[in-house]
Write a protein that holds these residues in place. Structure first.
Motif, short mmCIF file in Angstrom:
data_model
loop_
_atom_site.label_atom_id
_atom_site.label_comp_id
_atom_site.label_asym_id
_atom_site.label_seq_id
_atom_site.Cartn_x
_atom_site.Cartn_y
_atom_site.Cartn_z
N LEU A 60 35.40 10.57 25.01
CA LEU A 60 34.62 9.35 25.22
C LEU A 60 33.83 9.42 26.53
O LEU A 60 32.66 9.01 26.57
CB LEU A 60 35.53 8.13 25.21
CG LEU A 60 34.85 6.79 25.45
CD1 LEU A 60 33.73 6.55 24.45
CD2 LEU A 60 35.87 5.65 25.38
N LEU A 61 34.45 9.94 27.58
CA LEU A 61 33.72 10.07 28.85
C LEU A 61 32.50 10.97 28.70
O LEU A 61 31.43 10.68 29.24
CB LEU A 61 34.65 10.64 29.93
CG LEU A 61 35.55 9.67 30.67
CD1 LEU A 61 36.43 10.42 31.65
CD2 LEU A 61 34.74 8.60 31.40
N SER A 212 38.54 18.82 32.38
CA SER A 212 38.66 17.55 31.67
C SER A 212 38.55 16.40 32.65
O SER A 212 39.46 16.15 33.43
CB SER A 212 40.01 17.50 30.95
OG SER A 212 40.17 16.30 30.25
N ALA A 213 37.42 15.73 32.63
CA ALA A 213 37.14 14.69 33.63
C ALA A 213 37.97 13.44 33.37
O ALA A 213 38.35 13.13 32.24
CB ALA A 213 35.66 14.35 33.63
N PRO A 396 33.49 12.76 36.21
CA PRO A 396 32.82 12.75 34.90
C PRO A 396 31.40 13.31 34.94
O PRO A 396 30.96 13.94 33.98
CB PRO A 396 32.83 11.27 34.52
CG PRO A 396 33.99 10.69 35.26
CD PRO A 396 34.04 11.43 36.56
N GLN A 397 30.68 13.08 36.06
CA GLN A 397 29.30 13.56 36.14
C GLN A 397 29.23 15.08 36.02
O GLN A 397 28.34 15.63 35.37
CB GLN A 397 28.65 13.12 37.46
CG GLN A 397 28.51 11.61 37.61
CD GLN A 397 29.78 10.96 38.15
OE1 GLN A 397 30.84 11.58 38.23
NE2 GLN A 397 29.66 9.69 38.53
N ALA A 398 30.20 15.77 36.66
CA ALA A 398 30.21 17.23 36.60
C ALA A 398 30.50 17.72 35.18
O ALA A 398 29.88 18.68 34.70
CB ALA A 398 31.25 17.79 37.58
N MET A 399 31.45 17.06 34.50
CA MET A 399 31.77 17.45 33.14
C MET A 399 30.57 17.25 32.21
O MET A 399 30.23 18.12 31.41
CB MET A 399 32.96 16.65 32.62
CG MET A 399 33.34 16.98 31.19
SD MET A 399 34.65 15.92 30.52
CE MET A 399 33.76 14.35 30.40
N CYS A 400 29.91 16.09 32.33
CA CYS A 400 28.78 15.80 31.45
C CYS A 400 27.62 16.76 31.71
O CYS A 400 26.92 17.17 30.78
CB CYS A 400 28.33 14.36 31.63
SG CYS A 400 29.55 13.15 31.03
N ALA A 401 27.41 17.13 32.98
CA ALA A 401 26.36 18.09 33.30
C ALA A 401 26.66 19.44 32.67
O ALA A 401 25.75 20.13 32.17
CB ALA A 401 26.22 18.22 34.81
#
Length: 424
Positions: A60-61, A212-213, A396-401
């Motif tokens: 979800l994140l 895993s953020a 989370p920003q690092a994971m999404c990037a």
């Protein structure tokens, strides 16, 4: 060109660096421009088995954090769970598939047919799968519909040494059989990536580690007296606790045995289990048999905050991809004792950010907890170091990037970056 963005290997078979022309500078018009047309977005479907905390929250994140101007994100999975409403509130399209279960059932062919109908109707560019059964059904559906890009994330493994041999063989086959249907693999930790290659679930060199953020911004970075008061346990009483679903994976009976071993040496110690699950009755019976009181809170949406009221956090899991609750406990600077399974040693470095113990060893776990209680200065230092580690590496920003970069790389799209200045 003199201005451009470096794009490794874009359009080149030899992987050489080429330059993609940078966009020209914007011109401020003197008259109002017409509204630009809406550009098509990349449609992404996440297929996950159980959409609950852990892998579900991580998925979800990643869905919430993708650029909504570039991506249209969907999630499909097993009906039920606390995350579906949150996903819809965040603007994520959701599909709870009737008949979908987290274990193998005779209804699985029907679930596959429903997934195929969904993928074929919506024409997704990317199908991103999670977990063993969700990964199998999602990747087969993507292949049947000729989806251009298929990505699979290893959060852990659907097979483990504590399940029966026939079930372990079946789940291992599910993951191996869809290896060739996948264009890229992601793993939540280095050890999980290594195990995926060793088990021949992914080819060497095709697994990227994407931590895993966890959303940690709302959690305190130190002990929280208010959280302690929620348990009704005085500050002067040592409180040992754990968080997680009370099921066989988390080995809750081992936590009760650990509590009994500690209680025999430290009678004033209190114990708490935050969570709910099918083994609650067995936990209560064993605690009564061993004459140790264990507070069971049931499911708590504020579980992550309550962890800040513990003196020592313990996980007794038999298998664990990385451990969301463990990450949250470290973020609150709690001293931790954790079983050395799967990706946990990538997070808990023995003697630096916590203590590691063997799984299914309650006495060893009790000794590790006792050591932390006997050495409060060292325990406090481990807690602080664990806090710094997770808060810097699990944003989370690092994971999404990283997920965005994976999609872009597979689709041949340039990775955004600073525009190079003019040559001297």
């Amino acid at each position: 060109m003199r201005n451009g963005i470096l794009v490794p290997g874009a359009g080149r078979a030899d992987g050489a660096v080429v330059r993609w022309p940078a966009p020209p500078p914007r011109v401020t018009p003197t008259v109002r421009l017409l509204s630009p047309p809406a550009l098509p977005r990349i449609k992404v479907l996440h297929v996950i088995t159980r959409f609950t905390a852990g892998a579900g929250a991580n998925t979800l994140l990643s869905a919430e954090g993708m650029d909504p101007d570039r991506y249209e994100v969907w999630i499909a999975g097993v009906p039920g769970g606390e995350l579906w409403q949150r996903a819809r509130a965040a603007g994520v399209r959701t599909v709870e598939i009737p008949g979908f279960r987290h274990t193998l059932t005779p209804a699985d062919p029907l679930v596959l047919w429903r997934l195929v109908r969904l993928v074929r109707r919506e024409r997704f560019t990317v199908v991103h799968t999670h977990s063993g059964k969700g990964g199998f059904l999602g990747r087969v559906a993507a292949r049947l519909c000729r989806t251009p890009v298929v990505v699979h994330t290893f959060h852990g493994f659907s097979f483990h040494p504590y399940m029966s041999r026939p079930r372990r063989t079946a789940y291992r086959w599910l993951e191996r059989s869809t290896r060739r249907l996948t264009h890229r693999f992601l793993a939540v930790s280095p050890r999980v990536a290594q195990q995926a290659v060793e088990e021949r679930l992914a080819p060497p060199g095709q697994v990227d580690v994407v931590p895993s953020a966890v959303d940690l911004g709302h959690l305190p970075e130190r002990f929280d007296p208010a959280a302690r008061r929620m348990f009704g346990v005085p500050r002067g009483t040592t409180l040992i606790g754990t968080v997680g679903r009370i099921d066989s994976q988390k080995a809750p009976l081992d936590f009760v045995r650990t509590a009994a071993a500690i209680h025999s040496r430290r009678p004033s110690t209190a114990f708490v289990m935050i969570g709910a699950g099918p083994l609650e009755g067995e936990v209560r019976r064993l605690a009564a048999e061993l004459d140790v009181e264990v507070i069971l809170t049931g499911h708590r949406p504020d579980a992550a905050r309550l962890v800040a009221g513990l003196d020592v956090f313990v996980i007794t899991s038999l298998y664990e991809g990385l451990g969301r609750a463990l990450t949250e406990a470290l973020a609150t600077a709690r001293p931790v004792v954790a079983t050395a399974v799967n990706g946990v040693p990538d997070l808990v470095e023995h003697g630096a950010t916590g203590l590691l113990v063997a799984p299914a060893d309650p006495d060893g776990t009790a000794r590790a907890v006792g050591w932390l209680l006997d050495h409060p200065a060292e325990a406090d230092a481990m807690g602080r170091q664990g806090c710094r580690r997770v808060r810097s590496a699990f944003a989370p920003q690092a994971m999404c990037a990283a997920v965005d970069a994976c999609y872009r790389g597979l689709l041949g799209l340039p990775v955004p970056g600073p525009v190079a200045g003019p040559a001297p």
